[in-house]
Design a protein around this motif. Structure first.
Motif, PDB file in Angstrom:
ATOM      1  N   SER A 175       0.832  -1.206   0.000  1.00 13.03           N
ATOM      2  CA  SER A 175       0.000   0.000   0.000  1.00 13.03           C
ATOM      3  C   SER A 175       0.864   1.253   0.000  1.00 13.03           C
ATOM      4  CB  SER A 175      -0.923   0.011   1.227  1.00 13.03           C
ATOM      5  OG  SER A 175      -1.908  -0.998   1.116  1.00 13.03           O
ATOM      6  N   LEU A 176       1.947   1.221   0.754  1.00 15.08           N
ATOM      7  CA  LEU A 176       2.853   2.364   0.773  1.00 15.08           C
ATOM      8  C   LEU A 176       3.459   2.597  -0.602  1.00 15.08           C
ATOM      9  CD1 LEU A 176       4.401   4.576   2.247  1.00 15.08           C
ATOM     10  CD2 LEU A 176       6.094   2.852   2.911  1.00 15.08           C
ATOM     11  N   ARG A 177       3.865   1.544  -1.257  1.00 10.63           N
ATOM     12  CA  ARG A 177       4.428   1.674  -2.607  1.00 10.63           C
ATOM     13  C   ARG A 177       3.418   2.291  -3.570  1.00 10.63           C
ATOM     14  NH1 ARG A 177       7.148  -4.349  -2.732  1.00 10.63           N
ATOM     15  NH2 ARG A 177       9.185  -3.797  -1.833  1.00 10.63           N
ATOM     16  N   ALA A 178       2.159   1.859  -3.466  1.00  9.06           N
ATOM     17  CA  ALA A 178       1.118   2.403  -4.334  1.00  9.06           C
ATOM     18  C   ALA A 178       0.936   3.889  -4.077  1.00  9.06           C
ATOM     19  CB  ALA A 178      -0.194   1.647  -4.119  1.00  9.06           C
ATOM     20  N   GLN A 179       0.937   4.298  -2.819  1.00  9.78           N
ATOM     21  CA  GLN A 179       0.777   5.710  -2.493  1.00  9.78           C
ATOM     22  C   GLN A 179       1.959   6.538  -2.982  1.00  9.78           C
ATOM     23  OE1 GLN A 179      -0.022   6.169   1.690  1.00  9.78           O
ATOM     24  NE2 GLN A 179      -2.138   5.467   1.505  1.00  9.78           N
ATOM     25  N   LEU A 180       3.166   6.009  -2.823  1.00  9.99           N
ATOM     26  CA  LEU A 180       4.350   6.728  -3.300  1.00  9.99           C
ATOM     27  C   LEU A 180       4.302   6.932  -4.811  1.00  9.99           C
ATOM     28  CD1 LEU A 180       7.088   4.964  -1.155  1.00  9.99           C
ATOM     29  CD2 LEU A 180       6.272   7.304  -0.881  1.00  9.99           C
ATOM     30  N   LYS A 181       3.849   5.917  -5.519  1.00 14.50           N
ATOM     31  CA  LYS A 181       3.712   6.032  -6.970  1.00 14.50           C
ATOM     32  C   LYS A 181       2.676   7.096  -7.335  1.00 14.50           C
ATOM     33  CE  LYS A 181       2.601   3.348 -11.140  1.00 14.50           C
ATOM     34  NZ  LYS A 181       2.207   1.998 -11.658  1.00 14.50           N
TER      35      LYS A 181
END
Length: 289
Positions: free
Chosen positions: A206-212
């Motif tokens: 989820s963090l990776r998705a938000q960073l993207k």
């Protein structure tokens, strides 16, 4: 937790004791908490990068809930909510709208902090009948200077925090001055006040998705803010190193019906938390005017 068709009336007076509920949104469970007064237009809080229910400053939530119905929630795939986290701000906004409608609301006010402010801008532009008023804090428009660097700053601060055993929010949300450090430590202590039924932390996917999503927002063409016709209150600290404070000034200049809170001195990205005693009355005044 329960899964209501329509949101029950809030009754809890303190965020640290607010029950964690859930509502079904197209087959996924969205977790949320609500408190404050019954009736009126509810205030929906949209949280920052990596934030979950327990990342909202209880002084801000309780202060707003003294005169408003306030709802915090985890968007799709974040914290206790199920599903996969979207990797665009626009998709996050659509999910937030579905959540709001699942609770049965026909009109709401929004408070968006940082990434939540990106989401709030999209909702306000795409759902003019749903959104009455908006508060944007520590945030900026699509294509705003420095926003695409937020992921790198967040990763750097997290790695440094792991080495120094220091919460990365201290350096990301507060200034390095003595006053900033003191405010940051006080804020982190307030976040610990809830001792039961705490939310799950954000997962790595989820963090990776938000960073993207944030990087893409920062690299988009500049937003057409003239499409947002609702009254908007804009606030930030004067030394925001995550979403540079010039973005706050840009929002205030370009939004047709904006009010700018003078930038909080010796404050950064977490300015509304550090200066909650000034922010909460100003936000309530704006919402009630």
């Amino acid at each position: 937790m329960n899964t209501p068709r329509n949101s029950p009336s809030p009754s809890t007076s303190s965020y640290k004791n607010a029950p964690t509920r859930s509502v079904s949104v197209r087959g996924e469970d969205f977790t949320y908490r609500e408190l404050g007064l019954e009736g009126g237009v509810p205030l929906i809080l949209l949280v920052h990068l990596a934030g979950v229910l327990d990342n909202w400053d209880p002084r801000v939530v309780d202060g707003l809930a003294a005169r408003r119905r306030v709802i915090t929630f985890d968007n799709r795939g974040v914290g206790g909510s199920s599903g996969s986290t979207p990797d665009t701000i626009e998709a996050m906004a659509r999910d937030a709208v579905l959540f709001i409608r699942a609770l049965g609301f026909e009109q709401v006010d929004l408070l968006g902090l940082s990434m939540g402010g990106f989401v709030a801008q999209v909702i306000a532009g795409e759902e003019p009948r749903l959104v009455r008023k908006v508060i944007l804090a520590g945030t900026g428009p699509a294509g705003g200077p420095g926003i695409d660097k937020v992921p790198a700053l967040a990763i750097q601060a997290t790695l440094k925090g792991g080495l120094t055993r220091q919460d990365p929010k201290l350096s990301l949300f507060f200034t390095e001055t003595a006053g900033g450090r003191q405010a940051g430590r006080a804020f982190l202590e307030r976040l610990k006040e809830r001792t039961h039924n705490r939310d799950k932390g954000i997962s790595l996917p989820s963090l990776r998705a938000q960073l993207k999503a944030i990087k893409q927002w920062g690299r988009q063409a500049p937003s057409d803010l003239s499409a947002i016709h609702q009254p908007v209150l804009v606030a930030n600290g004067e030394n925001d190193r995550m979403v540079p404070s010039q973005n706050t000034l840009d929002l205030a200049a370009r939004l047709p019906r904006s009010e700018l809170v003078p930038l909080y001195p010796d404050a950064g990205h977490g300015g509304i938390f550090q200066c909650h005693e000034e922010f909460v009355p100003r936000a309530l005044e704006f919402l009630e005017s």
